[in-house]
Design an enzyme around this catalytic site. Structure first.
Site, PDB file in Angstrom:
ATOM      1  N   SER A 136       0.861  -1.187   0.000  1.00  0.00           N
ATOM      2  CA  SER A 136       0.000   0.000   0.000  1.00  0.00           C
ATOM      3  C   SER A 136       0.895   1.234   0.000  1.00  0.00           C
ATOM      4  O   SER A 136       2.050   1.164   0.452  1.00  0.00           O
ATOM      5  CB  SER A 136      -0.869   0.011   1.255  1.00  0.00           C
ATOM      6  OG  SER A 136      -1.472   1.287   1.446  1.00  0.00           O
ATOM      7  N   TYR A 149      -1.767  -0.123  10.322  1.00  0.00           N
ATOM      8  CA  TYR A 149      -1.810  -0.445   8.884  1.00  0.00           C
ATOM      9  C   TYR A 149      -0.518  -0.008   8.197  1.00  0.00           C
ATOM     10  O   TYR A 149       0.065  -0.766   7.410  1.00  0.00           O
ATOM     11  CB  TYR A 149      -3.038   0.226   8.254  1.00  0.00           C
ATOM     12  CG  TYR A 149      -3.293  -0.201   6.828  1.00  0.00           C
ATOM     13  CD1 TYR A 149      -3.692  -1.502   6.526  1.00  0.00           C
ATOM     14  CD2 TYR A 149      -3.147   0.698   5.773  1.00  0.00           C
ATOM     15  CE1 TYR A 149      -3.926  -1.897   5.215  1.00  0.00           C
ATOM     16  CE2 TYR A 149      -3.384   0.312   4.468  1.00  0.00           C
ATOM     17  CZ  TYR A 149      -3.776  -0.982   4.188  1.00  0.00           C
ATOM     18  OH  TYR A 149      -4.006  -1.371   2.888  1.00  0.00           O
ATOM     19  N   THR A 180      -5.818   4.618  -2.822  1.00  0.00           N
ATOM     20  CA  THR A 180      -7.152   4.145  -2.443  1.00  0.00           C
ATOM     21  C   THR A 180      -7.881   3.585  -3.666  1.00  0.00           C
ATOM     22  O   THR A 180      -7.980   4.244  -4.700  1.00  0.00           O
ATOM     23  CB  THR A 180      -7.967   5.279  -1.803  1.00  0.00           C
ATOM     24  OG1 THR A 180      -7.195   5.824  -0.727  1.00  0.00           O
ATOM     25  CG2 THR A 180      -9.288   4.765  -1.254  1.00  0.00           C
TER      26      THR A 180
HETATM   27  N1  LIG Z   1      -8.806  -0.987  -1.283  1.00  0.00           N
HETATM   28  C1  LIG Z   1      -7.802  -0.162  -1.085  1.00  0.00           C
HETATM   29  O1  LIG Z   1      -7.946   1.080  -1.085  1.00  0.00           O
HETATM   30  C2  LIG Z   1      -6.415  -0.698  -0.882  1.00  0.00           C
HETATM   31  C3  LIG Z   1      -5.334   0.199  -1.020  1.00  0.00           C
HETATM   32  C4  LIG Z   1      -4.039  -0.269  -0.837  1.00  0.00           C
HETATM   33  C5  LIG Z   1      -3.827  -1.604  -0.537  1.00  0.00           C
HETATM   34  N2  LIG Z   1      -4.888  -2.437  -0.394  1.00  0.00           N
HETATM   35  C6  LIG Z   1      -4.587  -3.827  -0.061  1.00  0.00           C
HETATM   36  O2  LIG Z   1      -5.102  -4.678  -1.048  1.00  0.00           O
HETATM   37  C7  LIG Z   1      -5.430  -5.936  -0.472  1.00  0.00           C
HETATM   38  C8  LIG Z   1      -6.851  -6.309  -0.851  1.00  0.00           C
HETATM   39  O3  LIG Z   1      -7.710  -5.276  -0.430  1.00  0.00           O
HETATM   40  P1  LIG Z   1      -9.203  -5.120  -0.966  1.00  0.00           P
HETATM   41  O4  LIG Z   1      -9.488  -3.670  -0.911  1.00  0.00           O
HETATM   42  O5  LIG Z   1      -9.397  -5.861  -2.229  1.00  0.00           O
HETATM   43  O6  LIG Z   1      -9.970  -5.842   0.268  1.00  0.00           O
HETATM   44  P2  LIG Z   1     -11.340  -6.674   0.366  1.00  0.00           P
HETATM   45  O7  LIG Z   1     -11.765  -6.505   1.780  1.00  0.00           O
HETATM   46  O8  LIG Z   1     -12.272  -6.304  -0.736  1.00  0.00           O
HETATM   47  O9  LIG Z   1     -10.842  -8.176   0.136  1.00  0.00           O
HETATM   48  C9  LIG Z   1      -9.975  -8.820   1.028  1.00  0.00           C
HETATM   49  C10 LIG Z   1     -10.163 -10.312   0.890  1.00  0.00           C
HETATM   50  O10 LIG Z   1      -9.239 -10.934   1.803  1.00  0.00           O
HETATM   51  C11 LIG Z   1      -9.906 -11.974   2.475  1.00  0.00           C
HETATM   52  N3  LIG Z   1      -9.264 -12.231   3.763  1.00  0.00           N
HETATM   53  C12 LIG Z   1      -9.285 -11.448   4.880  1.00  0.00           C
HETATM   54  N4  LIG Z   1      -8.640 -12.076   5.881  1.00  0.00           N
HETATM   55  C13 LIG Z   1      -8.192 -13.257   5.381  1.00  0.00           C
HETATM   56  C14 LIG Z   1      -7.493 -14.351   5.938  1.00  0.00           C
HETATM   57  N5  LIG Z   1      -7.101 -14.357   7.234  1.00  0.00           N
HETATM   58  N6  LIG Z   1      -7.199 -15.420   5.151  1.00  0.00           N
HETATM   59  C15 LIG Z   1      -7.592 -15.416   3.854  1.00  0.00           C
HETATM   60  N7  LIG Z   1      -8.288 -14.431   3.278  1.00  0.00           N
HETATM   61  C16 LIG Z   1      -8.587 -13.365   4.033  1.00  0.00           C
HETATM   62  C17 LIG Z   1     -11.342 -11.484   2.638  1.00  0.00           C
HETATM   63  O11 LIG Z   1     -12.242 -12.560   2.876  1.00  0.00           O
HETATM   64  C18 LIG Z   1     -11.578 -10.787   1.302  1.00  0.00           C
HETATM   65  O12 LIG Z   1     -12.081 -11.696   0.327  1.00  0.00           O
HETATM   66  C19 LIG Z   1      -5.193  -5.792   1.033  1.00  0.00           C
HETATM   67  O13 LIG Z   1      -3.915  -6.324   1.341  1.00  0.00           O
HETATM   68  C20 LIG Z   1      -5.211  -4.292   1.244  1.00  0.00           C
HETATM   69  O14 LIG Z   1      -4.441  -3.903   2.358  1.00  0.00           O
HETATM   70  C21 LIG Z   1      -6.169  -2.024  -0.563  1.00  0.00           C
END
Ligand SMILES: NC(=O)c1ccc[n+]([C@@H]2O[C@H](COP(=O)([O-])OP(=O)(O)OC[C@H]3O[C@@H](n4cnc5c(N)ncnc54)[C@H](O)[C@@H]3O)[C@@H](O)[C@H]2O)c1
Length: 249
Positions: A136, A149, A180
């Site tokens: 991130s 985070y 984001t």
């Molecule tokens: N959305 C954003 O703005 C953003 C920005 C930067 C980084 N990220 C990173 O991207 C990644 C995905 O984020 P997203 O926005 O798609 O999230 P999301 O919440 O839409 O999806 C996350 C998925 O991870 C699964 N998950 C959670 N805990 C778990 C576990 N213990 N074992 C297996 N699966 C598990 C959930 O069931 C879900 O399907 C994360 O690492 C997040 O930190 C997201």
């Protein structure tokens, strides 16, 4: 993308592949020709999503649990691509972050990368594979009210560089640092912390990205596909921002 960045005959595993960035990545990698294992703690969501995506299959995996990870890898005999994507967020500065919450975030976002990568390593070494860790911008710059985070995503960047120096010829490992991105992760945050001012806060999230919009899961998925492709074979140990210019400012 159709003429480049092919991943035929490759097998990929995407953690957290049932939602958001992971789901878009699973879809994009199958489009590139890979066979994809959608590994998620939410088994029902993984199974129903896998039905929608030809070339994929679901696996129930808790990325914080070595036994759960081992069970999935018992059924995997070849692996070319690992996308460590599963992750959670937490809002709060250092004074408002409990030890328990801090440890939970570190376990889901950091220990998971250690455990899943360690389990996948023999297969990735055998295939000269590629790892993509979803970090991130919070690992590159401080983000207000994201103490745990930011700590966790900084560690994901460090893990990426460290593995790259131990295995420089045997595999590739890179980290993507999104700004984001519009996913259930962000919607959940808006609902939980800003239910009465969602649109105001959404506008603030957009405003910190100079391009003037949130990212899409597909923006990130395209970059994962590229980083796993032959065209990216000189890229190793890199942290690649994809944030509409946020961290350039
Ligand atoms: N959305 C954003 O703005 C953003 C920005 C930067 C980084 N990220 C990173 O991207 C990644 C995905 O984020 P997203 O926005 O798609 O999230 P999301 O919440 O839409 O999806 C996350 C998925 O991870 C699964 N998950 C959670 N805990 C778990 C576990 N213990 N074992 C297996 N699966 C598990 C959930 O069931 C879900 O399907 C994360 O690492 C997040 O930190 C997201």
């Amino acid at each position: 993308m159709s003429d480049s960045f092919h991943l035929e005959n490759k097998v990929a595993l995407v953690t957290g592949g049932a939602s958001g960035i992971g789901a878009a990545t699973a879809r994009e990698l199958t489009r590139a020709g890979a066979e994809v294992i959608i590994a998620d703690i939410n088994q029902a969501a993984a199974e129903s999503f896998a039905k929608e995506v030809p070339g994929s299959r679901a696996a129930a995996m808790d990325v914080t649990d070595a036994a759960s990870i081992a069970r999935v890898f018992e059924g995997v005999s070849k692996l070319d691509i690992l996308v460590n994507n599963a992750g959670i967020g937490l809002v709060g500065d250092i004074s408002r972050t409990s030890e328990e919450d801090f440890e939970r975030v570190m376990r889901v976002n950091v220990t998971s990368v250690f455990l899943v990568t360690r389990a996948a390593l023999p297969l990735l070494l055998a295939s000269h594979g590629s790892i993509v860790n979803i970090g991130s911008v919070a690992g590159s710059v401080g983000v207000k009210q994201r103490f745990a985070y930011c700590a966790s995503k900084g560690a994901v960047q460090a893990i990426t560089r460290q593995i790259a120096v131990d295995y420089p010829k045997e595999l590739r490992v890179n980290c993507i640092a999104p700004g984001t991105v519009e996913t259930p992760f962000v919607e959940g945050y808006l609902e939980k912390y800003h239910a009465h001012e969602k649109e105001k806060v959404r506008a603030e999230l957009v405003a910190r990205q100079p391009i003037g919009r949130l990212g899409t899961p597909e923006d990130v998925a395209s970059l994962v596909r590229f980083l796993c492709s032959k065209e990216a074979e000189f890229i190793n140990g890199a942290v690649v921002p994809i944030d509409g210019g946020w961290t350039a400012a």
